[in-house]
Scaffold this motif. Structure first.
Motif, mmCIF file in Angstrom:
data_model
loop_
_atom_site.group_PDB
_atom_site.id
_atom_site.type_symbol
_atom_site.label_atom_id
_atom_site.label_comp_id
_atom_site.label_asym_id
_atom_site.label_seq_id
_atom_site.Cartn_x
_atom_site.Cartn_y
_atom_site.Cartn_z
ATOM 1 N N UNK A 14 0.791 -1.238 0.000
ATOM 2 C CA UNK A 14 0.000 0.000 0.000
ATOM 3 C C UNK A 14 0.820 1.284 0.000
ATOM 4 N N UNK A 15 2.103 1.229 0.315
ATOM 5 C CA UNK A 15 2.863 2.461 0.508
ATOM 6 C C UNK A 15 2.896 3.314 -0.755
ATOM 7 N N UNK A 16 3.163 2.707 -1.909
ATOM 8 C CA UNK A 16 3.240 3.477 -3.156
ATOM 9 C C UNK A 16 1.869 4.033 -3.557
ATOM 10 N N UNK A 17 0.794 3.209 -3.586
ATOM 11 C CA UNK A 17 -0.523 3.790 -3.911
ATOM 12 C C UNK A 17 -0.952 4.897 -2.953
ATOM 13 N N UNK A 18 -0.649 4.743 -1.670
ATOM 14 C CA UNK A 18 -1.042 5.774 -0.705
ATOM 15 C C UNK A 18 -0.214 7.044 -0.878
ATOM 16 N N UNK A 19 1.042 6.900 -1.271
ATOM 17 C CA UNK A 19 1.854 8.085 -1.528
ATOM 18 C C UNK A 19 1.294 8.857 -2.724
ATOM 19 N N UNK A 20 0.912 8.125 -3.773
ATOM 20 C CA UNK A 20 0.293 8.768 -4.935
ATOM 21 C C UNK A 20 -1.016 9.445 -4.517
ATOM 22 N N UNK A 21 -1.801 8.767 -3.681
ATOM 23 C CA UNK A 21 -3.055 9.353 -3.201
ATOM 24 C C UNK A 21 -2.793 10.628 -2.403
ATOM 25 N N UNK A 22 -1.692 10.660 -1.635
ATOM 26 C CA UNK A 22 -1.379 11.858 -0.861
ATOM 27 C C UNK A 22 -1.011 13.026 -1.770
ATOM 28 N N UNK A 23 -0.338 12.747 -2.883
ATOM 29 C CA UNK A 23 -0.022 13.809 -3.842
ATOM 30 C C UNK A 23 -1.303 14.329 -4.500
ATOM 31 N N UNK A 24 -2.231 13.415 -4.802
ATOM 32 C CA UNK A 24 -3.516 13.830 -5.364
ATOM 33 C C UNK A 24 -4.272 14.692 -4.354
ATOM 34 N N UNK A 82 2.651 8.224 11.730
ATOM 35 C CA UNK A 82 1.386 7.690 11.218
ATOM 36 C C UNK A 82 0.203 8.450 11.803
ATOM 37 N N UNK A 83 0.271 8.705 13.113
ATOM 38 C CA UNK A 83 -0.840 9.366 13.799
ATOM 39 C C UNK A 83 -0.996 10.806 13.345
ATOM 40 N N UNK A 84 0.131 11.486 13.135
ATOM 41 C CA UNK A 84 0.079 12.888 12.721
ATOM 42 C C UNK A 84 -0.495 13.016 11.317
ATOM 43 N N UNK A 85 -0.050 12.164 10.394
ATOM 44 C CA UNK A 85 -0.478 12.340 9.000
ATOM 45 C C UNK A 85 -1.926 11.930 8.783
ATOM 46 N N UNK A 86 -2.480 11.099 9.663
ATOM 47 C CA UNK A 86 -3.893 10.771 9.486
ATOM 48 C C UNK A 86 -4.769 11.924 9.962
ATOM 49 N N UNK A 87 -4.254 12.728 10.899
ATOM 50 C CA UNK A 87 -4.980 13.918 11.345
ATOM 51 C C UNK A 87 -4.739 15.082 10.391
ATOM 52 N N UNK A 88 -3.512 15.194 9.893
ATOM 53 C CA UNK A 88 -3.130 16.256 8.957
ATOM 54 C C UNK A 88 -2.653 15.609 7.662
ATOM 55 N N UNK A 89 -3.577 15.193 6.802
ATOM 56 C CA UNK A 89 -3.187 14.439 5.597
ATOM 57 C C UNK A 89 -2.304 15.219 4.635
ATOM 58 N N UNK A 91 0.398 16.403 5.349
ATOM 59 C CA UNK A 91 1.773 16.038 5.697
ATOM 60 C C UNK A 91 2.129 14.626 5.273
ATOM 61 N N UNK A 92 1.174 13.892 4.714
ATOM 62 C CA UNK A 92 1.449 12.494 4.371
ATOM 63 C C UNK A 92 2.580 12.325 3.358
ATOM 64 N N UNK A 127 10.788 21.115 0.790
ATOM 65 C CA UNK A 127 9.973 21.615 -0.325
ATOM 66 C C UNK A 127 8.497 21.306 -0.117
ATOM 67 N N UNK A 128 8.201 20.070 0.260
ATOM 68 C CA UNK A 128 6.806 19.675 0.469
ATOM 69 C C UNK A 128 6.186 20.429 1.644
#
Length: 219
Positions: A14-24, A82-89, A91-92, A127-128
């Motif tokens: 799931x890491x790669x699909x979720x990273x792409x989803x975070x960019x979207x 993990x906990x931070x990025x689910x609250x602040x997506x 930052x994912x 940058x992000x």
């Protein structure tokens, strides 16, 4: 030996699909904040897609918790990022270290040196973080009474000042939300700057030590 636990297999898949989803998600958020002239139905569509992606991130978080076998509070405290990025997506995308490990395991190629990984991670993270921070603070400051941040360019300039710990003071947030974001970015800026400085200093020491070992002993 590679970790073949259910949690490791879930991350591998799931890491790669979720990273792409975070960019979207980031692109949708940027569209929502910056494209002020969009029709209302298009903005609603962006918001709906953002909530759907956030739900995906939440499901991933809950699955990771269940696979870990830990109590929920224990999982939260031992998986802080993990906990931070689910609250602040927003930052994912900063989860590029697990992404890098997944890509390397799939390709089986030699990894970069530790110093190169630290510098690459901190550069991309800066940058992000600067881009998402500028978006978030601009959304809070836009139209506020007494705001000095009038354009997104001002927000980007402010983010660069804050992350570099320079802080000229020409642009400052005036809203409560903007100041809260500023506190987080100041802390992240100090951490990233320290990581780069420490890694670069360690690399220089290693190079100088290696060169000293190659010299013939003095007579």
């Amino acid at each position: 030996m590679d970790d073949d636990s259910p949690a490791a297999r879930w991350e591998q898949r799931t890491e790669i699909p979720l990273f792409v989803a975070s960019l979207v998600f980031t692109a949708l958020y940027a569209t929502h904040v910056l494209a002020v002239d969009l029709p209302a139905d298009v903005k609603d569509l962006c918001l709906t897609a953002m909530y759907a992606l956030w739900l995906v991130f939440l499901v991933d978080y809950l699955v990771r918790w269940r696979l870990s076998g830990l109590r929920f509070l224990r999982f939260v405290t031992t998986h802080v990022l993990h906990s931070v990025v689910v609250v602040l997506p927003l930052l994912r995308p900063l989860r590029i270290v697990p992404l890098y490990d997944v890509v390397q395991r799939r390709q089986g190629e030699p990894r970069l040196s530790l110093y190169a990984r630290v510098m690459a991670y901190t550069s991309i993270s800066t940058l992000l973080l600067g881009f998402t921070g500028a978006l978030a603070v601009f959304q809070q400051e836009r139209g506020a009474a007494g705001a000095t941040m009038r354009t997104f360019g001002d927000a980007v300039w402010w983010a660069a000042e804050t992350l570099s710990t320079v802080g000229y003071g020409d642009i400052t947030p005036v809203t409560t939300g903007g100041r809260a974001i500023a506190i987080g970015m100041m802390a992240c800026g100090l951490g990233l700057l320290g990581a780069v400085t420490g890694s670069f200093s360690s690399w220089l020491m290693q190079v100088f030590t290696r060169e000293g070992d190659k010299r013939p002993p003095g007579r």
